[in-house]
Write a protein that holds these residues in place. Structure first.
Motif, mmCIF file in Angstrom:
data_model
loop_
_atom_site.group_PDB
_atom_site.id
_atom_site.type_symbol
_atom_site.label_atom_id
_atom_site.label_comp_id
_atom_site.label_asym_id
_atom_site.label_seq_id
_atom_site.Cartn_x
_atom_site.Cartn_y
_atom_site.Cartn_z
ATOM 1 N N ASP A 21 0.831 -1.197 0.000
ATOM 2 C CA ASP A 21 0.000 0.000 0.000
ATOM 3 C C ASP A 21 0.868 1.250 0.000
ATOM 4 O O ASP A 21 1.945 1.276 0.574
ATOM 5 C CB ASP A 21 -0.897 0.018 1.228
ATOM 6 C CG ASP A 21 -1.928 -1.095 1.195
ATOM 7 O OD1 ASP A 21 -2.363 -1.441 0.089
ATOM 8 O OD2 ASP A 21 -2.285 -1.614 2.255
ATOM 9 N N TRP A 25 -1.565 6.395 2.501
ATOM 10 C CA TRP A 25 -2.723 5.831 3.191
ATOM 11 C C TRP A 25 -2.484 5.694 4.688
ATOM 12 O O TRP A 25 -3.374 5.268 5.420
ATOM 13 C CB TRP A 25 -3.075 4.477 2.620
ATOM 14 C CG TRP A 25 -3.687 4.524 1.252
ATOM 15 C CD1 TRP A 25 -3.904 5.634 0.486
ATOM 16 C CD2 TRP A 25 -4.157 3.423 0.493
ATOM 17 N NE1 TRP A 25 -4.480 5.282 -0.707
ATOM 18 C CE2 TRP A 25 -4.646 3.930 -0.731
ATOM 19 C CE3 TRP A 25 -4.209 2.065 0.719
ATOM 20 C CZ2 TRP A 25 -5.185 3.111 -1.711
ATOM 21 C CZ3 TRP A 25 -4.745 1.252 -0.256
ATOM 22 C CH2 TRP A 25 -5.226 1.774 -1.451
ATOM 23 N N ARG A 28 -5.000 6.854 7.171
ATOM 24 C CA ARG A 28 -6.275 6.136 7.183
ATOM 25 C C ARG A 28 -6.219 4.851 7.993
ATOM 26 O O ARG A 28 -7.170 4.076 7.994
ATOM 27 C CB ARG A 28 -6.701 5.801 5.759
ATOM 28 C CG ARG A 28 -6.917 7.025 4.919
ATOM 29 C CD ARG A 28 -7.364 6.620 3.554
ATOM 30 N NE ARG A 28 -7.364 7.766 2.652
ATOM 31 C CZ ARG A 28 -7.717 7.705 1.401
ATOM 32 N NH1 ARG A 28 -8.099 6.579 0.868
ATOM 33 N NH2 ARG A 28 -7.685 8.794 0.648
ATOM 34 N N SER A 35 -6.900 -1.037 11.967
ATOM 35 C CA SER A 35 -8.040 -1.072 11.057
ATOM 36 C C SER A 35 -7.916 0.033 10.014
ATOM 37 O O SER A 35 -7.456 1.131 10.300
ATOM 38 C CB SER A 35 -9.330 -0.893 11.858
ATOM 39 O OG SER A 35 -10.452 -0.875 11.013
ATOM 40 N N PHE A 36 -8.347 -0.265 8.783
ATOM 41 C CA PHE A 36 -8.357 0.737 7.723
ATOM 42 C C PHE A 36 -9.608 1.580 7.894
ATOM 43 O O PHE A 36 -10.728 1.067 7.884
ATOM 44 C CB PHE A 36 -8.327 0.063 6.354
ATOM 45 C CG PHE A 36 -8.137 1.027 5.224
ATOM 46 C CD1 PHE A 36 -6.903 1.595 4.993
ATOM 47 C CD2 PHE A 36 -9.180 1.365 4.401
ATOM 48 C CE1 PHE A 36 -6.714 2.489 3.949
ATOM 49 C CE2 PHE A 36 -9.019 2.250 3.350
ATOM 50 C CZ PHE A 36 -7.771 2.807 3.131
ATOM 51 N N THR A 38 -12.262 4.082 6.665
ATOM 52 C CA THR A 38 -12.808 4.579 5.404
ATOM 53 C C THR A 38 -13.532 5.908 5.579
ATOM 54 O O THR A 38 -13.594 6.697 4.649
ATOM 55 C CB THR A 38 -13.767 3.553 4.784
ATOM 56 O OG1 THR A 38 -14.788 3.229 5.724
ATOM 57 C CG2 THR A 38 -13.011 2.289 4.400
ATOM 58 N N ASP A 39 -14.091 6.175 6.758
ATOM 59 C CA ASP A 39 -14.809 7.426 7.009
ATOM 60 C C ASP A 39 -13.821 8.457 7.541
ATOM 61 O O ASP A 39 -13.443 8.430 8.705
ATOM 62 C CB ASP A 39 -15.943 7.205 8.000
ATOM 63 C CG ASP A 39 -16.769 8.460 8.251
ATOM 64 O OD1 ASP A 39 -16.502 9.508 7.620
ATOM 65 O OD2 ASP A 39 -17.679 8.391 9.094
ATOM 66 N N ARG A 40 -13.417 9.369 6.686
ATOM 67 C CA ARG A 40 -12.399 10.354 7.070
ATOM 68 C C ARG A 40 -12.944 11.413 8.016
ATOM 69 O O ARG A 40 -12.198 12.169 8.598
ATOM 70 C CB ARG A 40 -11.820 11.001 5.833
ATOM 71 C CG ARG A 40 -11.171 9.940 4.928
ATOM 72 C CD ARG A 40 -10.491 10.569 3.801
ATOM 73 N NE ARG A 40 -9.171 10.948 4.280
ATOM 74 C CZ ARG A 40 -8.179 11.302 3.512
ATOM 75 N NH1 ARG A 40 -8.346 11.350 2.230
ATOM 76 N NH2 ARG A 40 -7.021 11.626 4.016
#
Length: 54
Positions: A21, A25, A28, A35-36, A38-40
């Protein structure tokens, strides 16, 4: 039989694409649980509840 370190070949060649990656990122990823995110706009991690650095 055990392979000695000096007997082992290289893990990758000079033209091998290791992928992965992009560094951009990193903002994030939750620093506590990995954990990735997704909700910025979220102020906390939905998985572990840790506060996000914005």
């Amino acid at each position: 039989m055990t392979t000695h370190r000096d007997d082992a070949g290289p893990l990758t060649g000079p033209d091998d694409d290791l992928g992965g990656d992009p560094v951009c990122w990193l903002d994030r990823v939750c620093p506590d649980c990995g954990s990735f995110l997704t909700d910025r706009t979220a102020g906390t991690c939905p998985r572990c509840g840790a506060a996000r650095d914005r």
